[in-house]
Design an enzyme around this catalytic site. Sequence first.
Site, mmCIF file in Angstrom:
data_model
loop_
_atom_site.group_PDB
_atom_site.id
_atom_site.type_symbol
_atom_site.label_atom_id
_atom_site.label_comp_id
_atom_site.label_asym_id
_atom_site.label_seq_id
_atom_site.Cartn_x
_atom_site.Cartn_y
_atom_site.Cartn_z
ATOM 1 N N ASP A 69 0.818 -1.214 0.000
ATOM 2 C CA ASP A 69 0.000 0.000 0.000
ATOM 3 C C ASP A 69 0.855 1.268 0.000
ATOM 4 O O ASP A 69 0.395 2.329 -0.440
ATOM 5 C CB ASP A 69 -0.943 0.027 1.206
ATOM 6 N N CYS A 379 16.593 -6.150 -11.675
ATOM 7 C CA CYS A 379 17.242 -6.873 -10.577
ATOM 8 C C CYS A 379 17.630 -8.291 -10.996
ATOM 9 O O CYS A 379 18.614 -8.476 -11.693
ATOM 10 C CB CYS A 379 16.364 -6.855 -9.329
ATOM 11 N N HIS A 504 15.284 -1.476 -8.680
ATOM 12 C CA HIS A 504 13.857 -1.648 -8.958
ATOM 13 C C HIS A 504 13.264 -0.287 -9.293
ATOM 14 O O HIS A 504 12.582 0.324 -8.457
ATOM 15 C CB HIS A 504 13.146 -2.255 -7.746
ATOM 16 N N GLU A 506 10.808 0.514 -10.901
ATOM 17 C CA GLU A 506 9.337 0.544 -10.861
ATOM 18 C C GLU A 506 8.828 1.161 -9.558
ATOM 19 O O GLU A 506 7.730 1.707 -9.509
ATOM 20 C CB GLU A 506 8.770 -0.876 -11.042
HETATM 21 N N1 GLN Z 1 17.669 -12.986 -6.128
HETATM 22 C C1 GLN Z 1 18.468 -11.893 -6.560
HETATM 23 C C2 GLN Z 1 19.348 -11.346 -5.452
HETATM 24 O O1 GLN Z 1 19.111 -11.590 -4.303
HETATM 25 C C3 GLN Z 1 17.615 -10.792 -7.150
HETATM 26 C C4 GLN Z 1 16.701 -10.162 -6.173
HETATM 27 C C5 GLN Z 1 15.594 -9.349 -6.816
HETATM 28 O O2 GLN Z 1 15.291 -9.523 -7.977
HETATM 29 N N2 GLN Z 1 14.997 -8.468 -6.056
HETATM 30 O O3 GLN Z 1 20.304 -10.669 -5.720
#
Ligand code: GLN
Length: 527
Positions: A69, A379, A504, A506
């Site tokens: 949220d 990521c 990320h 997004e």
């Molecule tokens: N599993 C991967 C890491 O720990 C990518 C993590 C993710 O995509 N947030 O680095």
Amino acid sequence: MKFIVVTGGVLSGLGKGIAAASIGHLISKDLKVTPIKLDGYLNVDPGTMNPIEHGEVFVLDDGGEVDMDFGHYERFLNISCKTKWNLTMGKVFNEIREKERRGDYLGKTVQFIPHVTNLIKSKFFEIGKEENTDIVLIEVGGTVGDIENELFLEAVRQLKIDVGSENIMYMHLTYVPIPHGVNEQKSKPTQQSVNMLRQKGINPDILICRCKEYLTEKTKERISIFCGVDKEAIITGLDVENVYEIPVVFNEEGIVNIINKKLKLNITPRIEWLPLLKQNKNSKTNINIAICGKYTKLEDSYASVIEAIDHAAANLKCKINLKWIETTDIEEGKISVEEALKDINGLIIPGGFGLRGAEGKIAVIKYAREKNIPFLGLCFGLQLAVVEFARNVCKLEGANSTEINQRTSHPVIDILPEQKSIINKGGTMRLGSYKAILKDGVIKQLYKNEKVYERHRHRYEVNPNYHEILANNGLVLSGLSEDGRLVEFIEYPKHKFFTATQAHPELKSSLINPSPLFYGLIKSCLE
Ligand code: GLN
């Protein structure tokens, strides 16, 4: 400082977070609004929960892993939220236990009332003061009647006594079904839910009733009589295609007047994004975007990714058809990559963890790279793009991430050195906002900046021993951490649009400021 409390009833998933964020948006033109979300579970934060159970884990600038949220709050209020604004029962009990062990309770029996409820209330005042806010917007998670939320409901009930009734108002979100074959708006679930709330000592000032059509006068009258709420304070929570229309609906239903009356305020509503919404509605261009992952059964697991796509689409005046590809199906031979990507204009590999589905994602990335399909990796998506590139372009046979295969011959993705000794899983990843320095290229052009900040949540990185060989084969490591050690962005200039980031992006996208990488992806699909 005034308080608006939002509770929910009848069933979960009615959009309480979006309703609360919409109210926040409407009143935030002249007032500072600080959202607090109360979650009844005993986890300290959702970081340790499977996204299929609880939806996406949202990460804040300060590194907190919080309820999804907060994504709505940030996007609707245009603010950067803080970890402590997400109060879970796990956090509350941790603190109570610490205080008790320290002897803070001076021999008293530690009880739910007043000790736990006082601690909860003290957080509301503490946060409100720290933020110097006008309105504290408190969303009580879950549904009235859930055992987990009893203490939070009791705390918000008591709050009225502490601050006076002109400084607090209660809104309750319910559901008005129109059962098939009956074809009539049914108010009984709302009546029962409000009854339950009143048994807890809370009388709602506003009811927001989720319904697939506008509530009729008759329905509003019925609800008003049975629930003891003024008729004009019964607001339709209309089913809409686009969540950004909710503030518009609430505004048309007159919610701001009711708030002004109850809290003795003089708010003029803020509605910021109407022109963008209109563009999107009239658009005739359609783009097919595939999201390849392993939590595709619950779209909430990728809530911010979907949001970011929509933001880019609204700004580029096109419509997006999302196609969900479960990459385990590709691994198990249930569907071929060609079939899965048929008619796809662009591809996103979002964040992820672990072995399952990873080889399927690598196969999809290979296809996108070879067939020049616009690609964005997020990521885990960056990490697997590097694995694919190492295997198939650099010819490093068996290259992999040590998250997937610890004994790989070429660990092109490896655990961050500072992560190696960590045992506890909760809150220990590389989390929060980090700076990256961009080199010239498509990503820098999109960001229009050399220094960029994005949010992170990971334990693995591109192995520095392989930077050179990747670069020598044409992969541009186009964004690095300030010390040059961590690869934060990559791009492949031989391709139409092949970009990925360890971050990320997004999480920071909004309708007004769409994420540059998503914007770039959709733009390239349009070309
Ligand atoms: N599993 C991967 C890491 O720990 C990518 C993590 C993710 O995509 N947030 O680095």
